[in-house]
Design a protein around this motif. Sequence first.
Motif, mmCIF file in Angstrom:
data_model
loop_
_atom_site.group_PDB
_atom_site.id
_atom_site.type_symbol
_atom_site.label_atom_id
_atom_site.label_comp_id
_atom_site.label_asym_id
_atom_site.label_seq_id
_atom_site.Cartn_x
_atom_site.Cartn_y
_atom_site.Cartn_z
ATOM 1 N N ARG A 147 0.864 -1.183 0.000
ATOM 2 C CA ARG A 147 0.000 0.000 0.000
ATOM 3 C C ARG A 147 0.898 1.230 0.000
ATOM 4 O O ARG A 147 1.798 1.358 0.821
ATOM 5 N N THR A 148 0.641 2.124 -0.926
ATOM 6 C CA THR A 148 1.415 3.348 -1.069
ATOM 7 C C THR A 148 0.649 4.502 -0.448
ATOM 8 O O THR A 148 -0.493 4.773 -0.826
ATOM 9 N N HIS A 149 1.302 5.180 0.503
ATOM 10 C CA HIS A 149 0.689 6.313 1.191
ATOM 11 C C HIS A 149 1.309 7.637 0.767
ATOM 12 O O HIS A 149 0.829 8.692 1.173
ATOM 13 N N TYR A 150 2.378 7.587 -0.017
ATOM 14 C CA TYR A 150 3.073 8.790 -0.442
ATOM 15 C C TYR A 150 2.941 8.936 -1.961
ATOM 16 O O TYR A 150 3.117 7.956 -2.688
ATOM 17 N N PRO A 151 2.643 10.126 -2.458
ATOM 18 C CA PRO A 151 2.477 10.305 -3.913
ATOM 19 C C PRO A 151 3.819 10.371 -4.649
ATOM 20 O O PRO A 151 4.275 11.437 -5.045
ATOM 21 N N VAL A 180 -3.895 8.257 -3.664
ATOM 22 C CA VAL A 180 -3.277 7.863 -2.398
ATOM 23 C C VAL A 180 -4.351 7.712 -1.324
ATOM 24 O O VAL A 180 -5.212 8.583 -1.203
ATOM 25 N N PRO A 181 -4.317 6.633 -0.520
ATOM 26 C CA PRO A 181 -3.427 5.489 -0.657
ATOM 27 C C PRO A 181 -3.918 4.525 -1.743
ATOM 28 O O PRO A 181 -5.117 4.396 -1.970
ATOM 29 N N TYR A 182 -2.975 3.880 -2.407
ATOM 30 C CA TYR A 182 -3.328 2.890 -3.420
ATOM 31 C C TYR A 182 -2.432 1.670 -3.269
ATOM 32 O O TYR A 182 -1.389 1.731 -2.617
ATOM 33 N N ASP A 183 -2.864 0.566 -3.848
ATOM 34 C CA ASP A 183 -2.131 -0.693 -3.733
ATOM 35 C C ASP A 183 -1.481 -1.055 -5.054
ATOM 36 O O ASP A 183 -2.106 -0.960 -6.123
#
Length: 139
Positions: free
Chosen positions: A71-75, A84-87
């Motif tokens: 999971r990405t929390h930083y753009p 954001v957030p995306y997987d």
Amino acid sequence: MTGERNAAVEFGRRVDAPYWSGLAEGELRIQRCTSCRKWTWPADWRCPGCGSYDLGWEAVEAVGTVFSRIRTHYPFVPAYADLVPYDNVLVELPQAGGARLIGLLTGGGARIGDRVRGTFVAASERTAGLPVLTWTKES
């Protein structure tokens, strides 16, 4: 090393150009040695199995299994900041010798081991002018 090598070559002559043209045509293409039949990903100029330079590209179904996810929390990519957030998922393709591709998970809910299906997305400003493959959990 691959990035440096590809940066010096016009896009259509890159080692992975057939992959990108396949995505643009709605087809997932993975490199395969015509001598020993080993699947090769990421693409290379020479087979890592037998050393042959006789490599081709084969269409495979864009279906696989989630091998890993994050999971990405930083753009990191400004064009995806609104997501954001995306997987991101690492998808294993059993029909391509276990080759693994990374991509954006759409629809959420996929876990390691789940079966996912690829969706071909046309090139756009968001995707830096390249077609992409996103993944969705199969129900």
